[in-house]
Design a protein around this motif. Sequence first.
Motif, PDB file in Angstrom:
ATOM      1  N   ALA A   1       2.055   1.994  -3.484  1.00 16.48           N
ATOM      2  CA  ALA A   1       0.949   2.443  -4.333  1.00 16.48           C
ATOM      3  C   ALA A   1       0.640   3.909  -4.087  1.00 16.48           C
ATOM      4  O   ALA A   1       0.383   4.670  -5.029  1.00 16.48           O
ATOM      5  CB  ALA A   1      -0.283   1.580  -4.064  1.00 16.48           C
ATOM      6  N   ARG A   2       0.673   4.350  -2.831  1.00 21.08           N
ATOM      7  CA  ARG A   2       0.443   5.759  -2.524  1.00 21.08           C
ATOM      8  C   ARG A   2       1.538   6.639  -3.123  1.00 21.08           C
ATOM      9  O   ARG A   2       1.258   7.726  -3.639  1.00 21.08           O
ATOM     10  CB  ARG A   2       0.332   5.970  -1.009  1.00 21.08           C
ATOM     11  CG  ARG A   2      -1.006   5.529  -0.427  1.00 21.08           C
ATOM     12  CD  ARG A   2      -1.168   6.010   0.982  1.00 21.08           C
ATOM     13  NE  ARG A   2      -0.223   5.418   1.917  1.00 21.08           N
ATOM     14  CZ  ARG A   2      -0.376   4.234   2.526  1.00 21.08           C
ATOM     15  NH1 ARG A   2      -1.472   3.530   2.317  1.00 21.08           N
ATOM     16  NH2 ARG A   2       0.538   3.783   3.368  1.00 21.08           N
ATOM     17  N   ARG A   3       2.782   6.178  -3.025  1.00 22.93           N
ATOM     18  CA  ARG A   3       3.892   6.951  -3.612  1.00 22.93           C
ATOM     19  C   ARG A   3       3.726   7.100  -5.119  1.00 22.93           C
ATOM     20  O   ARG A   3       3.931   8.182  -5.662  1.00 22.93           O
ATOM     21  CB  ARG A   3       5.232   6.290  -3.278  1.00 22.93           C
ATOM     22  CG  ARG A   3       5.679   6.485  -1.848  1.00 22.93           C
ATOM     23  CD  ARG A   3       7.120   6.065  -1.640  1.00 22.93           C
ATOM     24  NE  ARG A   3       7.356   4.651  -1.942  1.00 22.93           N
ATOM     25  CZ  ARG A   3       7.236   3.652  -1.059  1.00 22.93           C
ATOM     26  NH1 ARG A   3       6.869   3.907   0.183  1.00 22.93           N
ATOM     27  NH2 ARG A   3       7.481   2.420  -1.404  1.00 22.93           N
ATOM     28  N   ARG A   4       3.347   6.019  -5.786  1.00 24.13           N
ATOM     29  CA  ARG A   4       3.133   6.087  -7.240  1.00 24.13           C
ATOM     30  C   ARG A   4       1.977   7.017  -7.567  1.00 24.13           C
ATOM     31  O   ARG A   4       2.025   7.765  -8.540  1.00 24.13           O
ATOM     32  CB  ARG A   4       2.869   4.688  -7.803  1.00 24.13           C
ATOM     33  CG  ARG A   4       4.115   3.887  -8.041  1.00 24.13           C
ATOM     34  CD  ARG A   4       3.827   2.673  -8.889  1.00 24.13           C
ATOM     35  NE  ARG A   4       2.891   1.747  -8.242  1.00 24.13           N
ATOM     36  CZ  ARG A   4       3.245   0.727  -7.485  1.00 24.13           C
ATOM     37  NH1 ARG A   4       4.512   0.454  -7.294  1.00 24.13           N
ATOM     38  NH2 ARG A   4       2.340  -0.044  -6.933  1.00 24.13           N
ATOM     39  N   ALA A   5       0.927   6.986  -6.764  1.00 26.61           N
ATOM     40  CA  ALA A   5      -0.239   7.836  -7.005  1.00 26.61           C
ATOM     41  C   ALA A   5       0.123   9.310  -6.852  1.00 26.61           C
ATOM     42  O   ALA A   5      -0.338  10.165  -7.610  1.00 26.61           O
ATOM     43  CB  ALA A   5      -1.376   7.461  -6.062  1.00 26.61           C
ATOM     44  N   ARG A   6       0.960   9.613  -5.880  1.00 28.32           N
ATOM     45  CA  ARG A   6       1.381  11.012  -5.668  1.00 28.32           C
ATOM     46  C   ARG A   6       2.219  11.508  -6.831  1.00 28.32           C
ATOM     47  O   ARG A   6       2.093  12.660  -7.254  1.00 28.32           O
ATOM     48  CB  ARG A   6       2.171  11.140  -4.371  1.00 28.32           C
ATOM     49  CG  ARG A   6       1.297  11.125  -3.158  1.00 28.32           C
ATOM     50  CD  ARG A   6       2.094  11.468  -1.896  1.00 28.32           C
ATOM     51  NE  ARG A   6       1.442  10.833  -0.773  1.00 28.32           N
ATOM     52  CZ  ARG A   6       2.045  10.100   0.138  1.00 28.32           C
ATOM     53  NH1 ARG A   6       3.338   9.918   0.096  1.00 28.32           N
ATOM     54  NH2 ARG A   6       1.377   9.554   1.109  1.00 28.32           N
TER      55      ARG A   6
ATOM     56  N   PRO B   1       0.807  -1.229   0.000  1.00 30.34           N
ATOM     57  CA  PRO B   1       0.000   0.000   0.000  1.00 30.34           C
ATOM     58  C   PRO B   1       0.836   1.272   0.000  1.00 30.34           C
ATOM     59  O   PRO B   1       0.484   2.247  -0.662  1.00 30.34           O
ATOM     60  CB  PRO B   1      -0.814  -0.097   1.287  1.00 30.34           C
ATOM     61  CG  PRO B   1      -0.782  -1.526   1.676  1.00 30.34           C
ATOM     62  CD  PRO B   1       0.494  -2.082   1.127  1.00 30.34           C
ATOM     63  N   ALA B   2       1.953   1.284   0.699  1.00 33.13           N
ATOM     64  CA  ALA B   2       2.788   2.487   0.758  1.00 33.13           C
ATOM     65  C   ALA B   2       3.366   2.807  -0.620  1.00 33.13           C
ATOM     66  O   ALA B   2       3.402   3.962  -1.038  1.00 33.13           O
ATOM     67  CB  ALA B   2       3.898   2.299   1.777  1.00 33.13           C
TER      68      ALA B   2
ATOM     69  N   SER C   1       0.094  12.449  -9.979  1.00 33.91           N
ATOM     70  CA  SER C   1      -0.766  13.652  -9.965  1.00 33.91           C
ATOM     71  C   SER C   1       0.006  14.928 -10.093  1.00 33.91           C
ATOM     72  O   SER C   1       1.132  15.088 -10.176  1.00 33.91           O
ATOM     73  CB  SER C   1      -1.606  13.712  -8.706  1.00 33.91           C
ATOM     74  OG  SER C   1      -0.833  13.540  -7.554  1.00 33.91           O
TER      75      SER C   1
END
Length: 71
Positions: A63-68, A60-61, A71
């Motif tokens: 995935a959040r980094r990739r999402a940031r 999950p961590a 954007s």
Amino acid sequence: MKQHFTVPEAADYMNTTVRFVRRLIAERRIPFHRLGRHVRLKKADVDAFIDAGRVEAFDPAAARRRARRAS
């Protein structure tokens, strides 16, 4: 230890159906050897097919980094 499987033996080894193994053979998604009317699958090829389908665990961590970054 066995080096080659019959189709039913390969299905049992992969814990799936004979029909699925036959479909893999028909679609040429797994290497096989034809001995007259008989089909044999090399244990190493079956193991390679199984390993190729491996999906890594979800982080999950990461995935959040990739999402940031996206954007």
